[in-house]
Enzyme design. Structure first.
Site, PDB file in Angstrom:
ATOM      1  CG  ASP A 261      -1.642  -1.244   1.459  1.00 22.12           C
ATOM      2  OD1 ASP A 261      -2.465  -1.572   0.607  1.00 22.12           O
ATOM      3  OD2 ASP A 261      -1.385  -1.928   2.466  1.00 22.12           O
TER       4      ASP A 261
ATOM      5  CG  ASP B  21      -6.988  -6.946   0.553  1.00 23.43           C
ATOM      6  OD1 ASP B  21      -8.141  -7.392   0.676  1.00 23.43           O
ATOM      7  OD2 ASP B  21      -6.444  -6.227   1.426  1.00 23.43           O
ATOM      8  CG  LEU B  22      -8.917  -6.096  -5.977  1.00 25.92           C
ATOM      9  CD1 LEU B  22      -9.229  -6.223  -7.459  1.00 25.92           C
ATOM     10  CD2 LEU B  22      -8.202  -4.780  -5.710  1.00 25.92           C
TER      11      LEU B  22
ATOM     12  CG  PHE C 240     -14.320  -9.000  -5.555  1.00 20.73           C
ATOM     13  CD1 PHE C 240     -14.230  -7.842  -6.343  1.00 20.73           C
ATOM     14  CD2 PHE C 240     -13.387 -10.003  -5.753  1.00 20.73           C
ATOM     15  CE1 PHE C 240     -13.241  -7.717  -7.307  1.00 20.73           C
ATOM     16  CE2 PHE C 240     -12.393  -9.878  -6.721  1.00 20.73           C
ATOM     17  CZ  PHE C 240     -12.320  -8.734  -7.490  1.00 20.73           C
ATOM     18  CG  HIS C 241     -20.108  -6.549  -0.093  1.00 23.25           C
ATOM     19  ND1 HIS C 241     -20.293  -5.705   0.979  1.00 23.25           N
ATOM     20  CD2 HIS C 241     -21.198  -7.331  -0.152  1.00 23.25           C
ATOM     21  CE1 HIS C 241     -21.468  -5.967   1.532  1.00 23.25           C
ATOM     22  NE2 HIS C 241     -22.034  -6.947   0.866  1.00 23.25           N
ATOM     23  CG  ASP C 242     -22.054  -6.104  -6.639  1.00 26.69           C
ATOM     24  OD1 ASP C 242     -23.297  -6.175  -6.706  1.00 26.69           O
ATOM     25  OD2 ASP C 242     -21.398  -5.173  -7.121  1.00 26.69           O
ATOM     26  CB  ILE C 243     -26.102  -9.131  -6.512  1.00 23.44           C
ATOM     27  CG1 ILE C 243     -25.576  -8.767  -7.907  1.00 23.44           C
ATOM     28  CG2 ILE C 243     -26.893  -7.984  -5.913  1.00 23.44           C
ATOM     29  CD1 ILE C 243     -26.676  -8.565  -8.941  1.00 23.44           C
TER      30      ILE C 243
ATOM     31  CB  THR D 184     -22.034  -8.539  -9.568  1.00 30.26           C
ATOM     32  OG1 THR D 184     -23.296  -8.275 -10.180  1.00 30.26           O
ATOM     33  CG2 THR D 184     -21.044  -7.487  -9.988  1.00 30.26           C
TER      34      THR D 184
ATOM     35  CD  GLN E 261      -2.461  -2.428  11.471  1.00 28.83           C
ATOM     36  OE1 GLN E 261      -3.465  -2.691  12.116  1.00 28.83           O
ATOM     37  NE2 GLN E 261      -2.229  -2.946  10.289  1.00 28.83           N
TER      38      GLN E 261
HETATM   39  O1  C5P Z   1      -0.012  -1.458   8.904  1.00 20.23           O
HETATM   40  P1  C5P Z   1       0.538  -2.215   7.728  1.00 20.23           P
HETATM   41  O2  C5P Z   1       1.218  -1.302   6.745  1.00 20.23           O
HETATM   42  O3  C5P Z   1       1.419  -3.386   8.144  1.00 20.23           O
HETATM   43  O4  C5P Z   1      -0.748  -2.779   7.005  1.00 20.23           O
HETATM   44  C1  C5P Z   1      -0.789  -3.966   6.301  1.00 20.23           C
HETATM   45  C2  C5P Z   1      -2.221  -4.241   5.905  1.00 20.23           C
HETATM   46  O5  C5P Z   1      -3.022  -4.244   7.077  1.00 20.23           O
HETATM   47  C3  C5P Z   1      -2.858  -3.189   5.016  1.00 20.23           C
HETATM   48  O6  C5P Z   1      -2.741  -3.551   3.659  1.00 20.23           O
HETATM   49  C4  C5P Z   1      -4.306  -3.190   5.428  1.00 20.23           C
HETATM   50  O7  C5P Z   1      -5.044  -4.055   4.564  1.00 20.23           O
HETATM   51  C5  C5P Z   1      -4.309  -3.775   6.799  1.00 20.23           C
HETATM   52  N1  C5P Z   1      -4.658  -2.784   7.834  1.00 20.23           N
HETATM   53  C6  C5P Z   1      -5.635  -3.107   8.739  1.00 20.23           C
HETATM   54  N2  C5P Z   1      -5.984  -2.212   9.724  1.00 20.23           N
HETATM   55  C7  C5P Z   1      -5.365  -1.013   9.834  1.00 20.23           C
HETATM   56  C8  C5P Z   1      -4.329  -0.687   8.931  1.00 20.23           C
HETATM   57  C9  C5P Z   1      -3.993  -1.606   7.928  1.00 20.23           C
HETATM   58  O8  C5P Z   1      -6.191  -4.206   8.677  1.00 20.23           O
HETATM   59  N3  C5P Z   1      -5.738  -0.180  10.799  1.00 20.23           N
END
Ligand code: C5P
Length: 242
Positions: A16, A64-65, A67-70, A73, A199
């Site tokens: 990310d 890690d997208l 997905f949430h839909d009907i 889809t 976190q």
């Molecule tokens: O905090 P870190 O950079 O290690 O985050 C790794 C993954 O943890 C992120 O891609 C995100 O999906 C998830 N995350 C989470 N809760 C948070 C921050 C990040 O679940 N508060």
């Protein structure tokens, strides 16, 4: 099964906050890296090309997208996602039993048509940004979070989903409720000296594995480290102590 995996096969690097070129360079500079997690941000930046590029580098992709839909889809999206070669794919458990079941079947079909290994779908239960009070006041869901997480994990398991994403603090309870073949993949992992960032409820790598986590997702403590390759190795060492 997962005890036997090497530490680097259980450590997923979350990419990310990086541009696609930064993400590619970082992956090239971590020699023992096996897994990358492509979230919404990187996917919007690199698209399908990003998934293929990491696969060309010999890396496994956690798409890690969420997905949430009907059902139709969601299952069509999972069918297409599986055809990219991504090996872990997230869906929201609250899409419901039919959507989860159909998404799982579609993902297996999509991969097998191309001779790819079937991916494992992972269900997201409750996002870590939620807290119980906000759940009640904003969504009118008056239920202890822990109970909701348990319920959604069991729903996913019944629908044939291969695991779920959960906070390290939920791992032990879910491990007691679900078979070992149901993967528990946990973010919120920090070594003793890492910064917490946003976190809040964190655990060290070895503690999370001992509690029953199958794989760990770590982002910034590695991506923002002065030496990401060393930081990666140090996480692996901590995991080997489990
Ligand atoms: O905090 P870190 O950079 O290690 O985050 C790794 C993954 O943890 C992120 O891609 C995100 O999906 C998830 N995350 C989470 N809760 C948070 C921050 C990040 O679940 N508060």
């Amino acid at each position: 099964m997962h005890k036997s995996l090497a530490a680097n096969d259980k450590l997923i690097l979350a990419l990310d906050g990086l541009s696609k070129n930064e993400a590619y360079d970082l992956a090239d500079n971590i020699p023992n890296l096996r897994w990358v997690k492509i979230g919404l941000e990187l996917f919007m930046n690199s698209g399908l090309e990003g998934i293929l590029e990491f696969r060309k580098k010999g890396l496994k992709v956690f798409l890690d997208l969420k997905f949430h839909d009907i059902p139709i889809t969601m299952s069509s999206a999972c069918y297409q996602a599986a055809r990219t070669g991504a090996e872990l794919i997230t869906v929201h458990a609250c899409a419901g039993f039919n959507a989860l079941k159909e998404a799982n079947h579609a993902a297996i079909k999509g991969a097998s048509e191309l001779g790819l290994a079937p991916p494992r779908l992972l269900a997201v239960t409750v996002l870590t940004s939620w807290e119980e009070k906000k759940f009640a006041s904003e969504l009118m869901i008056n239920q202890p979070l822990e109970q909701r997480v348990e319920h959604l994990a069991k729903l996913a398991l019944r629908a044939g989903i291969g695991g779920c994403v959960c906070s390290p603090l939920e791992v032990q309870n879910l491990r007691n409720l679900c078979p070992n073949s149901f993967e528990l993949v946990t973010p919120g992992i920090r070594s003793k000296d890492s910064e917490l960032g946003d976190q809040v409820r964190v655990m060290t790598p070895s503690k999370a594995l001992n509690a029953g986590a199958s794989r760990l997702v770590v982002g910034r403590p590695i991506t923002k480290a002065n030496n990401p390759a060393d930081a990666f190795i140090s996480f692996c060492r901590d995991m080997e102590m489990s």
